[in-house]
Every structure is written in C-alpha cells, then in structure tokens.
Design an enzyme around this catalytic site. Structure first.
Site, short mmCIF file in Angstrom:
data_model
loop_
_atom_site.label_atom_id
_atom_site.label_comp_id
_atom_site.label_asym_id
_atom_site.label_seq_id
_atom_site.Cartn_x
_atom_site.Cartn_y
_atom_site.Cartn_z
N LYS A 151 -11.96 15.54 7.83
CA LYS A 151 -13.07 16.50 7.67
C LYS A 151 -14.32 15.79 7.16
O LYS A 151 -15.29 16.42 6.78
CB LYS A 151 -12.68 17.58 6.67
CG LYS A 151 -11.47 18.41 7.04
CD LYS A 151 -11.26 19.48 5.97
CE LYS A 151 -9.89 20.09 6.03
NZ LYS A 151 -9.58 20.79 4.78
N ARG B 217 -2.31 0.42 1.55
CA ARG B 217 -2.48 -0.57 2.60
C ARG B 217 -3.60 -0.09 3.52
O ARG B 217 -3.64 1.08 3.88
CB ARG B 217 -1.19 -0.72 3.39
CG ARG B 217 -1.39 -1.45 4.71
CD ARG B 217 -0.10 -1.78 5.40
NE ARG B 217 0.56 -2.91 4.77
CZ ARG B 217 1.53 -3.61 5.36
NH1 ARG B 217 1.96 -3.29 6.55
NH2 ARG B 217 2.08 -4.63 4.73
N ARG C 22 8.63 -2.24 5.98
CA ARG C 22 9.19 -2.87 4.78
C ARG C 22 8.35 -2.68 3.52
O ARG C 22 8.87 -2.36 2.46
CB ARG C 22 9.34 -4.39 5.00
CG ARG C 22 10.60 -4.78 5.67
CD ARG C 22 10.37 -6.05 6.47
NE ARG C 22 9.58 -5.69 7.65
CZ ARG C 22 10.12 -5.34 8.80
NH1 ARG C 22 11.40 -5.38 8.96
NH2 ARG C 22 9.36 -4.98 9.83
N THR C 23 7.05 -2.89 3.66
CA THR C 23 6.21 -2.83 2.46
C THR C 23 6.19 -1.41 1.91
O THR C 23 6.26 -1.18 0.71
CB THR C 23 4.79 -3.34 2.78
OG1 THR C 23 4.91 -4.60 3.42
CG2 THR C 23 3.96 -3.49 1.53
N HIS D 57 -2.43 -10.18 0.90
CA HIS D 57 -1.18 -9.42 0.80
C HIS D 57 -0.46 -9.92 -0.45
O HIS D 57 0.57 -10.58 -0.36
CB HIS D 57 -0.35 -9.63 2.07
CG HIS D 57 0.72 -8.59 2.28
ND1 HIS D 57 1.13 -7.71 1.31
CD2 HIS D 57 1.47 -8.32 3.39
CE1 HIS D 57 2.09 -6.95 1.81
NE2 HIS D 57 2.31 -7.28 3.07
C1 NCD Z 1 3.14 -8.42 7.34
C2 NCD Z 1 1.84 -7.67 7.21
O1 NCD Z 1 1.76 -6.47 7.43
O2 NCD Z 1 0.88 -8.35 6.85
N1 NCD Z 1 4.28 -7.66 7.24
C3 NCD Z 1 4.76 -7.35 6.00
O3 NCD Z 1 4.08 -6.83 5.16
N2 NCD Z 1 6.04 -7.73 5.76
C4 NCD Z 1 3.18 -9.36 8.45
C5 NCD Z 1 3.09 -8.82 9.84
O4 NCD Z 1 2.88 -7.64 10.08
O5 NCD Z 1 3.23 -9.66 10.74
#
Ligand code: NCD
Length: 360
Positions: A114, A135, A85-86, A168
């Site tokens: 490398k 991320r 999703r993100t 997050h």
């Molecule tokens: C979350 C995450 O990755 O922190 N998911 C997200 O970004 N919607 C929560 C999760 O993975 O449980």
C-alpha cells in the site's frame, strides 16, 4: 558507545572496524550487522557458547531449561528474499530459547504494497516484537534499519540474515564454527589454507567469511573462479591491509592438493543485470568431481553454504570430508548463541552448562 548518538551520515562515514564499538557491548552483539564487529576473542567465545548450547539441548532437562530462557521474548522474521536454511535455522534457534516468532516473507502480503515505507514497516515490527531477523536484497538495509530503530522509542536488536550481495555475517560465523570444529584436534583455524571456489564476485557468504578469516594467524586463502566471477577489490584490499596471504587463480585442479578446506559456491544468477549474463560464463571447470577427491588431503573438509546446483554431485555427500550438511546444522547452534548473547542470557546458559551438563 551508542548508535543513537550518531546521525546516519556519521555512521555511514565510519569504516567497518570503527562501527564495531557501536554494535558491541562488553563483547556481546547489540545487533548482528557486519562481520567486522567480531574479532578473535568474540569468535572464540561464540563458538564455545554454541558448543555448550548444543550439548545442553541434547539433554531433556537442558532443553527444558533453554526453552524458558527467553520465553518472554518475541522475534520477527522479515525475509523478503528467498531462504530455506537461514530462515529455518533462525526460527529453530528462537524455538530452542523459547522465543515466539512471527514472519513476513512476501511484502505483497504486508502494507508495503500500500506504499508504506520499509522504515515504517520495521518500526511497526518493533512495536510488537523484541528482535528483528531480516534478509533483503538491498545492500546495507539491516544497518539502516538498526540505525532508524536506534532513534525510536523501541530500539530493538536487528540480525542481518543476508543483505545485498555483500554481507552475510551469521553465515560467516557459522562457517567459522564449522572450520573450528573440523580442525579442533589439529590446532584450529590458525595456519590453515581455505580455498573459495565459484561465484566469488556475488557470493556474500564468501565475502563475509574471508573478512572473518583475517582474525586468525597464518591463514592462507585461495580464490578460484573464472575471471568475471573473481573476488572483489575491496576484499583484496582488506586482506592486504591485514597482511593475510592470498592468491587468485582460475586453476581449480591445482588448488586442491594443499587446501585444508574447499568452500564451494553456486552461480548467483539472481544478481544478473542482463538476462543470461551468467550463462555465458563456463563454470563447469569449477565443479567438484568424484575424481577430484583423490587430489585432496585426507583431512580436508568440503564446505558449501547451500543451496547447491551442479558444483557438488550428491555422490560426494558420502565422503567423510563432505561437511556441508553439518555446516548447515551448525548454523542453528551459532544463531542460538548469537541470540542468547544479544539478550544477555549467555552467562546463565554457561553456568547451567557448568553445573548440569559438563561431564555428563
Ligand atoms: C547463501 C545466501 O543466501 O547468501 N545461502 C545461505 O544463506 N545459506 C548462498 C546462496 O544462496 O548461494
């Protein structure tokens, strides 16, 4: 105030609140790194912009207008931790505004294999792109990279799409947008009770959203989890210092009747330090069951950052209080709004909305 003017040590010594002026400029994020950079005025503004973008994008001419707003910009999605999703909602947000995107999702396919440092990798991205959305499982990495770039000749913005198990920020903002839309006709988020359930120790979405909720009046927060998954002392300390009412318990059933929002989470076992650590914690008492719906207010909402496991059965999806699919879609609009603010095109969008969409 400029990030560039600080050494890394000076930046790290600042507490989260004191970092805000280095990350914001006139109410607009320069980077999106930590939830503390957003206060009430910025959140209200962002939610209003997200709604205007959402309504504009629904009209063909509006979508065409939006699609040209940043068609001269390119964004790099650097996701070395799993994401559905993100990743996709950021990519969709870029598409809505016309940004072109590139991606690295696996460092095995980049020169990091490398032996190139992440600092050099990120500086490389900044040569080709105008925005990095990243991320990482490493706590604080997005902040570190924003600082590294601030010292370079191309100090491009960074969006933290999840770092370690502590932050997050974009998820927290989309959760705020979802809560605000859900309570729109009932006085907004002020005065509401939000109950977090599940793995609160390692759920970064919970930590970031609890931080943002301190911006609202008379909010009360419940943390419901088995002892070993309870919320961290730093969040407790923050809520105390901001005078936010909260309680900590392991009684899920008792927490349901007075909740205005129940925020469910999964066990974050990817953070286990020894194999099977999570398996020894019984979380079955913290699953929402169809029968529990009777105990909830008819006006309450059920949220989940997703992905889910057993904590919400699919049969609950049909209940009108299930908000998680809309919550996920809200993420796309909020991330579009954040990118528009970063590139300072939010006023153009608002003025288009006032002229062509409002009242349509
Ligand atoms: C979350 C995450 O990755 O922190 N998911 C997200 O970004 N919607 C929560 C999760 O993975 O449980």
């Amino acid at each position: 105030m400029r990030l560039r003017s600080l050494s890394w040590e000076q930046y790290q010594e600042l507490d989260a609140e004191a970092k805000a002026p280095y990350l914001m400029d006139n109410g607009r994020p320069q980077h999106v790194l930590i939830p503390q950079q957003f206060r009430r005025a910025e959140l209200d503004n962002l939610c209003a912009l997200a709604t205007e973008i959402r309504r504009t994008a629904k009209i063909r001419a509006g979508a065409d207008f939006l699609g040209n707003v940043l068609s001269h910009k390119r964004a790099m999605l650097y996701f070395t931790q799993p994401s559905t999703r993100t990743f996709l909602s950021h990519q969709a947000a870029c598409l809505i505004l016309g940004l072109k995107t590139g991606e690295v999702r696996d460092t095995a396919t980049s020169s990091e294999i490398k032996g190139e440092s992440r600092e050099d990798s990120v500086r490389t991205f900044s040569s080709y792109f105008d925005l990095i959305i990243m991320r990482s499982k490493e706590r604080g990495l997005a902040e570190r990279m924003a600082w590294v770039l601030s010292q370079s000749e191309r100090p491009i913005p960074i969006i933290n799409a999840g770092s370690g198990h502590d932050q997050h920020p974009t998820q927290a903002v989309l959760d705020i947008y979802t809560l605000q839309r859900s309570f729109e006709t009932r006085g907004g988020i002020d005065g509401k009770r939000i109950v977090f359930v599940g793995d609160l120790a390692r759920g970064r979405t919970v930590r970031s959203l609890a931080t943002l909720l301190t911006n609202y009046k008379d909010v009360s927060i419940g943390f419901v989890a088995p002892d070993s998954f309870q919320i961290g002392p730093d969040i407790i300390e923050l809520l105390r210092s901001r005078g936010v009412r909260f309680d900590v318990s392991a009684d899920f059933e008792a927490a349901l009747p007075d909740a205005d929002a129940v925020y469910m989470t999964r066990v974050q076992d990817e953070w286990d330090t020894e194999t099977g650590q999570s398996a020894r914690v019984d979380v079955s008492k913290f699953h929402l069951r169809p029968d529990d719906l009777k105990r909830m207010k008819p006006t309450a909402v059920i949220m989940h950052p997703l992905p889910r496991r057993e904590e919400i059965p699919e049969s609950i999806d049909r209940d009108p209080r299930a908000m998680y699919w809309r919550q996920m879609r809200n993420g796309m609009w909020v991330r579009t709004a954040l990118i528009a603010q970063i590139f300072n095109v939010d006023e153009d969008i608002r003025s288009y909305f006032r002229q062509h969409v409002r009242g349509y």
